[in-house]
Design an enzyme around this catalytic site. Structure first.
Site, PDB file in Angstrom:
ATOM      1  N   THR A  52       1.210  26.744  25.681  1.00  0.00           N
ATOM      2  CA  THR A  52       1.144  26.782  24.353  1.00  0.00           C
ATOM      3  C   THR A  52       1.332  25.437  23.597  1.00  0.00           C
ATOM      4  O   THR A  52       0.365  25.159  22.758  1.00  0.00           O
ATOM      5  CB  THR A  52       2.283  27.550  23.507  1.00  0.00           C
ATOM      6  OG1 THR A  52       2.113  29.041  24.165  1.00  0.00           O
ATOM      7  CG2 THR A  52       1.972  27.718  22.024  1.00  0.00           C
ATOM      8  N   ALA A  56      -7.073   4.349  -4.836  1.00  0.00           N
ATOM      9  CA  ALA A  56      -7.051   3.129  -4.737  1.00  0.00           C
ATOM     10  C   ALA A  56      -7.047   2.673  -3.177  1.00  0.00           C
ATOM     11  O   ALA A  56      -7.617   1.542  -2.878  1.00  0.00           O
ATOM     12  CB  ALA A  56      -5.591   2.368  -5.476  1.00  0.00           C
ATOM     13  N   ASP A  57      -6.607   3.555  -2.459  1.00  0.00           N
ATOM     14  CA  ASP A  57      -6.535   3.047  -1.109  1.00  0.00           C
ATOM     15  C   ASP A  57      -7.988   3.133  -0.414  1.00  0.00           C
ATOM     16  O   ASP A  57      -8.428   2.034   0.461  1.00  0.00           O
ATOM     17  CB  ASP A  57      -5.601   4.235  -0.056  1.00  0.00           C
ATOM     18  CG  ASP A  57      -6.148   5.376  -0.370  1.00  0.00           C
ATOM     19  OD1 ASP A  57      -6.683   5.713  -1.545  1.00  0.00           O
ATOM     20  OD2 ASP A  57      -5.871   6.386   0.480  1.00  0.00           O
ATOM     21  N   ARG A  58      -8.817   4.090  -1.086  1.00  0.00           N
ATOM     22  CA  ARG A  58     -10.353   3.871  -0.698  1.00  0.00           C
ATOM     23  C   ARG A  58     -10.930   2.923  -1.042  1.00  0.00           C
ATOM     24  O   ARG A  58     -11.784   2.182  -0.006  1.00  0.00           O
ATOM     25  CB  ARG A  58     -10.870   5.350  -1.197  1.00  0.00           C
ATOM     26  CG  ARG A  58     -10.448   6.623  -0.526  1.00  0.00           C
ATOM     27  CD  ARG A  58     -11.212   7.856  -1.186  1.00  0.00           C
ATOM     28  NE  ARG A  58     -12.410   7.954  -0.729  1.00  0.00           N
ATOM     29  CZ  ARG A  58     -13.068   8.671  -1.141  1.00  0.00           C
ATOM     30  NH1 ARG A  58     -12.709   9.558  -2.095  1.00  0.00           N
ATOM     31  NH2 ARG A  58     -14.483   9.085  -0.911  1.00  0.00           N
ATOM     32  N   ASP A 109       0.873  -1.223   0.022  1.00  0.00           N
ATOM     33  CA  ASP A 109       0.017   0.031   0.080  1.00  0.00           C
ATOM     34  C   ASP A 109       0.925   1.333  -0.030  1.00  0.00           C
ATOM     35  O   ASP A 109       1.537   1.722   0.944  1.00  0.00           O
ATOM     36  CB  ASP A 109      -0.969   0.058   1.233  1.00  0.00           C
ATOM     37  CG  ASP A 109      -1.746   1.330   1.430  1.00  0.00           C
ATOM     38  OD1 ASP A 109      -2.397   1.911   0.140  1.00  0.00           O
ATOM     39  OD2 ASP A 109      -1.847   1.714   2.432  1.00  0.00           O
ATOM     40  N   VAL A 149       3.481   0.706   3.279  1.00  0.00           N
ATOM     41  CA  VAL A 149       2.853  -0.489   4.401  1.00  0.00           C
ATOM     42  C   VAL A 149       2.954  -1.728   3.564  1.00  0.00           C
ATOM     43  O   VAL A 149       2.200  -1.675   2.286  1.00  0.00           O
ATOM     44  CB  VAL A 149       1.608  -0.187   4.922  1.00  0.00           C
ATOM     45  CG1 VAL A 149       1.230  -1.316   5.787  1.00  0.00           C
ATOM     46  CG2 VAL A 149       1.383   0.949   5.720  1.00  0.00           C
TER      47      VAL A 149
END
Length: 254
Positions: A184, A108-110, A6, A13
């Site tokens: 902060t 493509a990842d979706r 991926d 990955v």
């Protein structure tokens, strides 16, 4: 043994499967300047550490949202693994309907996430990938992709904040104990994390209203656990969702 890739904007990955079992997995930085040979040597070292030989790999599938890296990675697979990889893209058999104006526009990842999530959890689903961008993908009972939303990711928001403000420091992303902060660093942490949680919960609730039904919500990505601890809508996190989807896609096309 199956090797799945991926290729994301921030990380690549990888995982190896024997049948449906994930044996090993790795996460490396995405570097558009690296050559196929450099990736080949890096992966070979990762394999050697786990006692795996490149000759053990008999099939490879690749999902990428970084077009310049596809050709080098494909050439690397052919040279070092002696395998021609399957690429997630137009022409691949997904086994689901993509109800989108132009399916070629879908990352493509979706697609892979939707397939992996439905394989494990059924539907209807909302799949959230908390990565470089935060994507919300809606899946019906049959596993079809109905569409979704895309928002700037947490890392993008942080970088914009640091680049546009001269005095604000870069920080470690951990959850502060309170939203009303007295320094902060904690103030930035509260704004980034609780802001992301509010965005995710708000979009999920809006999707559920439009769908007019309850839906399981699954999150993946490097920051999924951090956000899920504060979220009221995320039901499950799965860091291997994309790898599972790639494995299922390979099985549907082999």
């Amino acid at each position: 043994m199956l090797l799945v890739f991926d290729i994301g904007n921030s990380n690549i990955v990888l995982g190896t499967y024997e049948g449906k079992k994930l044996l090993h997995h790795w996460r490396i930085s995405t570097d558009r300047q690296k050559t196929g040979d450099e990736y080949g040597m890096l992966i070979n070292e990762l394999f050697r550490f786990q006692g795996i030989s490149m000759n053990d790999i008999t099939a490879i599938i690749i999902s990428s949202v970084v077009p310049p890296l596809v050709v080098p990675i494909v050439k690397m697979c052919e040279r070092y693994f002696k395998v021609k990889p399957l690429i997630v893209g137009p022409g691949i058999k997904t086994g689901i309907k993509l109800k989108y104006e132009n399916p070629r526009d879908i990352g493509a990842d979706r697609i892979v996430n939707v397939i992996g999530a439905h394989e494990q959890f059924g539907g209807p689903l909302i799949v959230i990938d908390i990565g470089t961008a935060t994507t919300f993908d809606v899946v019906n009972e049959k596993g079809d992709f109905l569409g979704g939303a895309i928002a700037p990711g947490i890392s993008i928001s942080m970088e914009a904040l640091f680049q546009r403000t001269a005095k604000l420091p870069r920080i470690e992303l951990v959850t502060p104990k309170t939203t009303i902060c007295h320094n902060t660093i904690a103030g930035i942490q509260a704004g980034i994390i609780f802001g992301a949680v509010g965005q995710i919960d708000g979009i999920v609730n809006k999707i559920k209203q439009e769908m007019k039904q309850e839906m399981k919500v699954v999150a993946t990505g490097g920051l999924a656990n951090l956000i899920a601890r504060e979220s009221r809508t995320i039901d499950k996190t799965d860091h291997f969702l994309t790898l599972t989807g790639l494995r299922v896609l390979y099985e549907r096309n082999s």
